[in-house]
Scaffold this motif. Structure first.
Motif, PDB file in Angstrom:
ATOM      1  N   ARG A   1       0.841  -1.208   0.000  1.00  0.00           N
ATOM      2  CA  ARG A   1       0.000   0.000   0.000  1.00  0.00           C
ATOM      3  C   ARG A   1       0.872   1.254   0.000  1.00  0.00           C
ATOM      4  O   ARG A   1       0.554   2.237  -0.647  1.00  0.00           O
ATOM      5  CB  ARG A   1      -0.959   0.009   1.188  1.00  0.00           C
ATOM      6  N   TRP A   2       1.982   1.217   0.729  1.00  0.00           N
ATOM      7  CA  TRP A   2       2.916   2.347   0.707  1.00  0.00           C
ATOM      8  C   TRP A   2       3.437   2.543  -0.719  1.00  0.00           C
ATOM      9  O   TRP A   2       3.426   3.662  -1.246  1.00  0.00           O
ATOM     10  CB  TRP A   2       4.075   2.106   1.679  1.00  0.00           C
ATOM     11  N   PHE A   3       3.882   1.458  -1.338  1.00  0.00           N
ATOM     12  CA  PHE A   3       4.444   1.532  -2.690  1.00  0.00           C
ATOM     13  C   PHE A   3       3.422   2.068  -3.688  1.00  0.00           C
ATOM     14  O   PHE A   3       3.731   2.922  -4.514  1.00  0.00           O
ATOM     15  CB  PHE A   3       4.936   0.140  -3.121  1.00  0.00           C
ATOM     16  N   TYR A   4       2.195   1.544  -3.617  1.00  0.00           N
ATOM     17  CA  TYR A   4       1.151   1.949  -4.562  1.00  0.00           C
ATOM     18  C   TYR A   4       0.379   3.183  -4.094  1.00  0.00           C
ATOM     19  O   TYR A   4      -0.551   3.607  -4.767  1.00  0.00           O
ATOM     20  CB  TYR A   4       0.186   0.790  -4.809  1.00  0.00           C
ATOM     21  N   ARG A   5       0.764   3.718  -2.945  1.00  0.00           N
ATOM     22  CA  ARG A   5       0.141   4.912  -2.380  1.00  0.00           C
ATOM     23  C   ARG A   5      -1.361   4.727  -2.171  1.00  0.00           C
ATOM     24  O   ARG A   5      -2.166   5.560  -2.534  1.00  0.00           O
ATOM     25  CB  ARG A   5       0.433   6.125  -3.248  1.00  0.00           C
ATOM     26  N   GLY A   6      -1.694   3.591  -1.595  1.00  0.00           N
ATOM     27  CA  GLY A   6      -3.089   3.300  -1.291  1.00  0.00           C
ATOM     28  C   GLY A   6      -3.511   1.940  -1.809  1.00  0.00           C
ATOM     29  O   GLY A   6      -2.686   1.075  -2.068  1.00  0.00           O
ATOM     30  N   ALA A   7      -4.781   1.765  -1.983  1.00  0.00           N
ATOM     31  CA  ALA A   7      -5.335   0.465  -2.356  1.00  0.00           C
ATOM     32  C   ALA A   7      -5.481   0.290  -3.858  1.00  0.00           C
ATOM     33  O   ALA A   7      -6.267  -0.520  -4.305  1.00  0.00           O
ATOM     34  CB  ALA A   7      -6.691   0.274  -1.671  1.00  0.00           C
ATOM     35  N   GLY A   8      -4.735   1.008  -4.663  1.00  0.00           N
ATOM     36  CA  GLY A   8      -4.861   0.908  -6.115  1.00  0.00           C
ATOM     37  C   GLY A   8      -4.090  -0.236  -6.727  1.00  0.00           C
ATOM     38  O   GLY A   8      -3.415  -0.067  -7.741  1.00  0.00           O
ATOM     39  N   PHE A   9      -4.165  -1.406  -6.122  1.00  0.00           N
ATOM     40  CA  PHE A   9      -3.495  -2.582  -6.677  1.00  0.00           C
ATOM     41  C   PHE A   9      -4.323  -3.809  -6.334  1.00  0.00           C
ATOM     42  O   PHE A   9      -5.178  -3.786  -5.461  1.00  0.00           O
ATOM     43  CB  PHE A   9      -2.061  -2.728  -6.134  1.00  0.00           C
ATOM     44  N   ALA A  10      -4.051  -4.889  -7.039  1.00  0.00           N
ATOM     45  CA  ALA A  10      -4.732  -6.164  -6.786  1.00  0.00           C
ATOM     46  C   ALA A  10      -3.714  -7.160  -6.251  1.00  0.00           C
ATOM     47  O   ALA A  10      -2.513  -7.037  -6.503  1.00  0.00           O
ATOM     48  CB  ALA A  10      -5.355  -6.695  -8.074  1.00  0.00           C
ATOM     49  N   ALA A  11      -4.208  -8.150  -5.507  1.00  0.00           N
ATOM     50  CA  ALA A  11      -3.330  -9.193  -4.973  1.00  0.00           C
ATOM     51  C   ALA A  11      -4.054 -10.530  -5.019  1.00  0.00           C
ATOM     52  O   ALA A  11      -5.274 -10.598  -4.878  1.00  0.00           O
ATOM     53  CB  ALA A  11      -2.921  -8.866  -3.539  1.00  0.00           C
ATOM     54  N   LEU A  12      -3.272 -11.576  -5.221  1.00  0.00           N
ATOM     55  CA  LEU A  12      -3.768 -12.947  -5.215  1.00  0.00           C
ATOM     56  C   LEU A  12      -3.090 -13.704  -4.083  1.00  0.00           C
ATOM     57  O   LEU A  12      -1.866 -13.675  -3.967  1.00  0.00           O
ATOM     58  CB  LEU A  12      -3.458 -13.650  -6.540  1.00  0.00           C
ATOM     59  N   GLN A  13      -3.888 -14.383  -3.273  1.00  0.00           N
ATOM     60  CA  GLN A  13      -3.332 -15.228  -2.227  1.00  0.00           C
ATOM     61  C   GLN A  13      -3.058 -16.601  -2.816  1.00  0.00           C
ATOM     62  O   GLN A  13      -3.916 -17.200  -3.459  1.00  0.00           O
ATOM     63  CB  GLN A  13      -4.299 -15.343  -1.049  1.00  0.00           C
ATOM     64  N   VAL A  14      -1.838 -17.094  -2.595  1.00  0.00           N
ATOM     65  CA  VAL A  14      -1.430 -18.422  -3.047  1.00  0.00           C
ATOM     66  C   VAL A  14      -1.745 -19.399  -1.920  1.00  0.00           C
ATOM     67  O   VAL A  14      -1.160 -19.318  -0.839  1.00  0.00           O
ATOM     68  CB  VAL A  14       0.073 -18.469  -3.387  1.00  0.00           C
ATOM     69  N   PHE A  15      -2.675 -20.314  -2.179  1.00  0.00           N
ATOM     70  CA  PHE A  15      -3.047 -21.325  -1.193  1.00  0.00           C
ATOM     71  C   PHE A  15      -2.344 -22.631  -1.526  1.00  0.00           C
ATOM     72  O   PHE A  15      -2.318 -23.052  -2.683  1.00  0.00           O
ATOM     73  CB  PHE A  15      -4.566 -21.553  -1.197  1.00  0.00           C
ATOM     74  N   TRP A  16      -1.802 -23.276  -0.507  1.00  0.00           N
ATOM     75  CA  TRP A  16      -1.143 -24.569  -0.671  1.00  0.00           C
ATOM     76  C   TRP A  16      -1.947 -25.611   0.101  1.00  0.00           C
ATOM     77  O   TRP A  16      -2.570 -25.315   1.117  1.00  0.00           O
ATOM     78  CB  TRP A  16       0.312 -24.502  -0.225  1.00  0.00           C
ATOM     79  N   PRO A  17      -1.944 -26.838  -0.393  1.00  0.00           N
ATOM     80  CA  PRO A  17      -2.787 -27.883   0.191  1.00  0.00           C
ATOM     81  C   PRO A  17      -2.100 -28.651   1.304  1.00  0.00           C
ATOM     82  O   PRO A  17      -0.884 -28.554   1.501  1.00  0.00           O
ATOM     83  CB  PRO A  17      -3.041 -28.804  -0.999  1.00  0.00           C
ATOM     84  N   ASP A  18      -2.897 -29.461   2.004  1.00  0.00           N
ATOM     85  CA  ASP A  18      -2.309 -30.391   2.971  1.00  0.00           C
ATOM     86  C   ASP A  18      -1.740 -31.589   2.220  1.00  0.00           C
ATOM     87  O   ASP A  18      -1.768 -31.628   0.975  1.00  0.00           O
ATOM     88  CB  ASP A  18      -3.323 -30.790   4.052  1.00  0.00           C
ATOM     89  N   SER A  19      -1.223 -32.561   2.922  1.00  0.00           N
ATOM     90  CA  SER A  19      -0.559 -33.707   2.279  1.00  0.00           C
ATOM     91  C   SER A  19      -1.513 -34.563   1.448  1.00  0.00           C
ATOM     92  O   SER A  19      -1.073 -35.377   0.647  1.00  0.00           O
ATOM     93  CB  SER A  19       0.146 -34.573   3.327  1.00  0.00           C
ATOM     94  N   HIS A  20      -2.819 -34.362   1.616  1.00  0.00           N
ATOM     95  CA  HIS A  20      -3.812 -35.101   0.839  1.00  0.00           C
ATOM     96  C   HIS A  20      -4.357 -34.266  -0.324  1.00  0.00           C
ATOM     97  O   HIS A  20      -5.295 -34.686  -1.002  1.00  0.00           O
ATOM     98  CB  HIS A  20      -4.965 -35.557   1.732  1.00  0.00           C
ATOM     99  N   GLY A  21      -3.785 -33.077  -0.520  1.00  0.00           N
ATOM    100  CA  GLY A  21      -4.222 -32.200  -1.603  1.00  0.00           C
ATOM    101  C   GLY A  21      -5.444 -31.363  -1.283  1.00  0.00           C
ATOM    102  O   GLY A  21      -6.024 -30.749  -2.173  1.00  0.00           O
ATOM    103  N   VAL A  22      -5.851 -31.308  -0.005  1.00  0.00           N
ATOM    104  CA  VAL A  22      -7.042 -30.551   0.395  1.00  0.00           C
ATOM    105  C   VAL A  22      -6.634 -29.115   0.728  1.00  0.00           C
ATOM    106  O   VAL A  22      -5.689 -28.879   1.493  1.00  0.00           O
ATOM    107  CB  VAL A  22      -7.746 -31.211   1.598  1.00  0.00           C
ATOM    108  N   MET A  23      -7.365 -28.160   0.183  1.00  0.00           N
ATOM    109  CA  MET A  23      -7.100 -26.746   0.423  1.00  0.00           C
ATOM    110  C   MET A  23      -7.638 -26.334   1.798  1.00  0.00           C
ATOM    111  O   MET A  23      -8.504 -27.003   2.359  1.00  0.00           O
ATOM    112  CB  MET A  23      -7.750 -25.897  -0.669  1.00  0.00           C
TER     113      MET A  23
END
Length: 174
Positions: free
Chosen positions: A114-136
């Motif tokens: 937010r500091w870099f973009y001077r506010g909320a003018g950007f988008a972000a994607l959360q990278v989710f990783w699964p458990d050992s059985h592939g469940v998110m």
């Protein structure tokens, strides 16, 4: 339209701006504190490549940093990542899924972006990783460790996003 960059105030700011200029992005690492898991996020992908930033939670910082750099290199090479699509790019042997970060979670979890973009003018994607059985982490049968280490920042409320404890620990450390 090219956005002007913020003025650096210290060595950390200069390092971030240098990485964004020379590499294309910078990875911010937030260490574990008060029992809440660590996380990392990128800054600069949207500025340089018109691609949402990445954020990942609950992995050791060195591993998370490597995974975000893998994503950054793919974006730099022209790859686009989309929501709710399984990707094998990040973790060998497991598919990760990306979901958009709600704007309300940018300040507490992506503040330096937010500091870099001077506010909320950007988008972000959360990278989710699964458990050992592939469940998110949103799956009913996901391991408790996976569920507790990865908040669901696509959700609009504190309860659904599972961030109450994390937010409380951050307030306590401020």
């Amino acid at each position: 339209m090219t956005r002007s960059l913020p003025t650096p105030e210290d060595a950390s700011d200069r390092k971030l701006l240098t990485d964004v200029a020379n590499v294309g992005w910078h990875v911010v690492k937030v260490p574990e504190a008060d029992g809440t898991p660590s996380w990392c996020f990128t800054v600069g992908l949207q500025h340089n490549f018109d691609h949402p930033e990445f954020v990942i939670f609950g992995l050791p910082l060195t591993i998370a940093h490597v995974l975000l750099n893998i994503g950054g290199e793919a974006v730099k090479a022209g790859r686009s990542f989309h929501t709710d699509v399984p990707y094998d790019d990040f973790l060998e042997g497991f598919s990760c899924v990306l979901r958009p970060v709600a704007v309300r979670w940018q300040q507490p979890f992506l503040g330096y972006a937010r500091w870099f973009y001077r506010g909320a003018g950007f988008a972000a994607l959360q990278v989710f990783w699964p458990d050992s059985h592939g469940v998110m982490p949103w799956g009913y049968t996901a391991d408790d460790c996976i569920r507790s280490s990865q908040p669901l920042l696509y959700e609009p409320t504190v309860e659904l996003a599972r961030v109450a404890r994390r937010l409380a620990s951050m307030e306590g450390s401020a």
